[in-house]
Design a protein around this motif. Structure first.
Motif, PDB file in Angstrom:
ATOM      1  N   SER A  43       0.846  -1.190   0.000  1.00 57.22           N
ATOM      2  CA  SER A  43       0.000   0.000   0.000  1.00 57.22           C
ATOM      3  C   SER A  43       0.884   1.244   0.000  1.00 57.22           C
ATOM      4  O   SER A  43       2.079   1.176   0.313  1.00 57.22           O
ATOM      5  CB  SER A  43      -0.903   0.004   1.238  1.00 57.22           C
ATOM      6  N   ASP A  44       0.304   2.370  -0.326  1.00 60.78           N
ATOM      7  CA  ASP A  44       1.057   3.622  -0.345  1.00 60.78           C
ATOM      8  C   ASP A  44       1.688   3.909   1.014  1.00 60.78           C
ATOM      9  O   ASP A  44       2.833   4.347   1.094  1.00 60.78           O
ATOM     10  CB  ASP A  44       0.168   4.788  -0.757  1.00 60.78           C
ATOM     11  N   ASN A  45       0.952   3.673   2.083  1.00 58.68           N
ATOM     12  CA  ASN A  45       1.498   3.935   3.416  1.00 58.68           C
ATOM     13  C   ASN A  45       2.629   2.970   3.763  1.00 58.68           C
ATOM     14  O   ASN A  45       3.603   3.371   4.406  1.00 58.68           O
ATOM     15  CB  ASN A  45       0.404   3.891   4.484  1.00 58.68           C
ATOM     16  N   GLU A  46       2.520   1.721   3.358  1.00 62.22           N
ATOM     17  CA  GLU A  46       3.605   0.767   3.599  1.00 62.22           C
ATOM     18  C   GLU A  46       4.864   1.191   2.844  1.00 62.22           C
ATOM     19  O   GLU A  46       5.977   1.092   3.373  1.00 62.22           O
ATOM     20  CB  GLU A  46       3.177  -0.645   3.181  1.00 62.22           C
TER      21      GLU A  46
ATOM     22  N   ARG B  40       5.639   4.276   2.027  1.00 62.45           N
ATOM     23  CA  ARG B  40       6.165   5.456   2.727  1.00 62.45           C
ATOM     24  C   ARG B  40       6.963   5.055   3.965  1.00 62.45           C
ATOM     25  O   ARG B  40       8.017   5.631   4.236  1.00 62.45           O
ATOM     26  CB  ARG B  40       5.031   6.389   3.106  1.00 62.45           C
ATOM     27  N   VAL B  41       6.467   4.090   4.720  1.00 60.01           N
ATOM     28  CA  VAL B  41       7.182   3.643   5.917  1.00 60.01           C
ATOM     29  C   VAL B  41       8.561   3.115   5.551  1.00 60.01           C
ATOM     30  O   VAL B  41       9.567   3.457   6.179  1.00 60.01           O
ATOM     31  CB  VAL B  41       6.363   2.567   6.679  1.00 60.01           C
ATOM     32  N   ILE B  42       8.642   2.298   4.508  1.00 59.64           N
ATOM     33  CA  ILE B  42       9.929   1.746   4.068  1.00 59.64           C
ATOM     34  C   ILE B  42      10.867   2.867   3.633  1.00 59.64           C
ATOM     35  O   ILE B  42      12.052   2.879   3.989  1.00 59.64           O
ATOM     36  CB  ILE B  42       9.707   0.724   2.929  1.00 59.64           C
TER      37      ILE B  42
ATOM     38  N   PHE C 229      10.759   6.130   4.474  1.00 62.03           N
ATOM     39  CA  PHE C 229      11.164   6.971   5.605  1.00 62.03           C
ATOM     40  C   PHE C 229      12.170   6.264   6.500  1.00 62.03           C
ATOM     41  O   PHE C 229      13.101   6.894   7.011  1.00 62.03           O
ATOM     42  CB  PHE C 229       9.953   7.435   6.415  1.00 62.03           C
ATOM     43  N   LYS C 230      12.017   4.956   6.672  1.00 60.59           N
ATOM     44  CA  LYS C 230      13.011   4.198   7.449  1.00 60.59           C
ATOM     45  C   LYS C 230      14.366   4.243   6.760  1.00 60.59           C
ATOM     46  O   LYS C 230      15.399   4.409   7.400  1.00 60.59           O
ATOM     47  CB  LYS C 230      12.568   2.747   7.648  1.00 60.59           C
TER      48      LYS C 230
ATOM     49  N   SER D 179      15.950   7.598   7.277  1.00 62.51           N
ATOM     50  CA  SER D 179      16.112   8.046   8.665  1.00 62.51           C
ATOM     51  C   SER D 179      17.527   7.837   9.193  1.00 62.51           C
ATOM     52  O   SER D 179      17.824   8.209  10.316  1.00 62.51           O
ATOM     53  CB  SER D 179      15.117   7.326   9.580  1.00 62.51           C
TER      54      SER D 179
ATOM     55  N   ALA E 143      14.262  -0.097  -0.721  1.00 65.42           N
ATOM     56  CA  ALA E 143      13.226   0.923  -0.557  1.00 65.42           C
ATOM     57  C   ALA E 143      12.844   1.533  -1.906  1.00 65.42           C
ATOM     58  O   ALA E 143      11.917   2.343  -1.978  1.00 65.42           O
ATOM     59  CB  ALA E 143      13.719   2.020   0.385  1.00 65.42           C
TER      60      ALA E 143
END
Length: 97
Positions: free
Chosen positions: A7-10, A12-14, A16-17, A20, A64
């Motif tokens: 998903s788009d949010n998944e 984004r999490v990858i 951003f990690k 980071s 990513a």
């Protein structure tokens, strides 16, 4: 990992990690400023990274979807996947200049 199945949010999490970590952010910045692919060795030398540490960071960025890696003979070359940045984080790369 196949990023297109997430998903788009998944995604984004990858991403951003991956961003980071200061070393990975420095790799992205270096590639963006160069505006060309760079060898893994060249990046590692510029950031004073040993081979295994550099390899770990390259893998994280590649998984990513932020970079691509091309092998030519014994050397590997890394480049930014600008399309992913423009789609997920529009304008982000411009903040690195």
């Amino acid at each position: 990992m196949i990023i297109k199945q997430l998903s788009d949010n998944e995604i984004r999490v990858i991403i951003f990690k991956a961003l980071s970590d200061e070393v990975r952010l420095n790799i992205v910045t270096m590639l963006y400023k160069k505006q060309a692919e760079m060898s893994c060795g060249e990046i590692g030398d510029n950031l004073d990274l040993n081979k295994s540490t550099a390899s770990y960071h390259f893998k994280t960025l590649r998984e990513a979807g932020l970079t691509t890696t091309r092998k030519h003979g014994q050397n590997k070359y890394v480049s930014l996947n600008v399309d992913v940045f423009n789609e997920i984080l529009p304008g982000f790369l411009d903040t690195l200049a």
